[in-house]
Design a protein around this motif. Sequence first.
Motif, PDB file in Angstrom:
ATOM      1  N   THR A 179     -31.520  -5.279  21.553  1.00  0.00           N
ATOM      2  CA  THR A 179     -31.611  -6.587  20.908  1.00  0.00           C
ATOM      3  C   THR A 179     -33.077  -7.001  20.803  1.00  0.00           C
ATOM      4  OG1 THR A 179     -31.561  -7.812  22.976  1.00  0.00           O
ATOM      5  CG2 THR A 179     -29.428  -7.233  21.993  1.00  0.00           C
TER       6      THR A 179
ATOM      7  N   ARG B 281     -21.694  -4.323  18.394  1.00  0.00           N
ATOM      8  CA  ARG B 281     -22.601  -5.143  17.573  1.00  0.00           C
ATOM      9  C   ARG B 281     -23.392  -4.296  16.575  1.00  0.00           C
ATOM     10  NH1 ARG B 281     -26.248  -9.159  20.937  1.00  0.00           N
ATOM     11  NH2 ARG B 281     -27.212  -9.348  18.855  1.00  0.00           N
TER      12      ARG B 281
ATOM     13  N   GLU C 119     -27.951  -6.980  11.576  1.00  0.00           N
ATOM     14  CA  GLU C 119     -28.474  -7.195  12.932  1.00  0.00           C
ATOM     15  C   GLU C 119     -29.962  -6.841  12.958  1.00  0.00           C
ATOM     16  OE1 GLU C 119     -28.116  -8.769  16.238  1.00  0.00           O
ATOM     17  OE2 GLU C 119     -26.110  -7.944  15.870  1.00  0.00           O
TER      18      GLU C 119
END
Lengths: 283, 131
Positions: B68, B78, B93
């Motif tokens: 992330t 994700r 993302e």
Amino acid sequence: MRVRIWGCRGSVPTPGPQTVRCGGNTSCIEISLDDGTVFVLDAGTGIRELGNQLAENGVKHVHLMLTHLHLDHLEGLRFFAPLFDPESTIDLWGPRSPVVTLKERIRRSFSPPLFPIDLMDTPGRVNFHELPKTQWRIGEARLIASLIVHPGPTVGYRIEADGSSVAYIPDHEPALTGDFARRSRDWISGGSIAEDVDLLLHDAQYFEEEYDGRLGWGHSSVDSAMAYADAVGARRVVLFHHDPTHSDETMERLEAEARSLGSNTHDPPIVAREGMVLELPSR
Amino acid sequence: MATARSKHLVLILARELASNLATPTLIADAEGTLVFFNDAAEEIVGRGFSEIGEMPMDEFSASFTPRTRNHAPLADERRPTRIALEERRAAHEQLWVLSRDGVDRQVAITAFPLFAEADEFVGIVGIFWRE
């Protein structure tokens, strides 16, 4: 397996003295198997005379395989004799569409202002089949249909029967996928239907210099058609979907051009001619 | 029938489109196999597609140790490519990836499913955006 060409002109019918040898009727092929099964590939204007012949021979059941619904592949259906014979059955196969069923799309051409008779009012029995996504069988034949590069949902067909195979890809522009000749066959448009086939009927509408001005129209130059035949390993090639501006003399030049390209096919390429019969021996 | 199975026409056309893009782009088939990425993606991947070849998309993604923006490990669910493959919807993302050339890069990934005809899921496209 016996293949007869009833129409090989592209785009629009071209009757007249300039097209006597190659013919002016649009796409239609008859494939007859030893067991009596009759496949009709596309319903261009060539299908009208084929329908009369089928009636004369007492054939009451055919499988009509449509590659797509552009008019030059459909316009003869309204004059196909079995459609008007209450004892005849047509199993009609064609590509799926994201929006409208095959039956509804074909019905449009049987409606005002295009035509006075509704398809549902014709006495022949018509069974509509949207094409399976995997290979299937009809009698002794094994078939596969695959989407190919041409505007709108369009397929090519491979039919294997009687120990031989034929691939029919009348409208095709593989050049839009780049340098396909250098790709593995699984990355070639229609590769699974044309691979190592005994007889390939393939679009070769243009000379290379004509193609430059018609990029994206959905058709191939003779150079591209021969490169495609080599890339998929076709044994024999018949060049198809003749440009309406091409006279018989022009088609002879196109055939010579194809032969000069040094293909790896077993037999020299030939241009399709109306009335041509190709017998495919069992291998 | 003796023929090999061809890639779906939509994937063939997507590959040709990707080949002509300056934007890093990858393609996976419906089974979740990475089948192509373009030259522009080489900078992020660190190697050319011909060196890597086809491989499972999950394996390919995991090799970049995606993290992330806070450098925490990015959960599998994700990953935009995983979402596009399994949930068949578009996803986006921002993340850090460690490329195969050893360089840590901040990128964004947009992935979306490809449907042919009315309902046939044939694969996904993933696009990398350099941050």
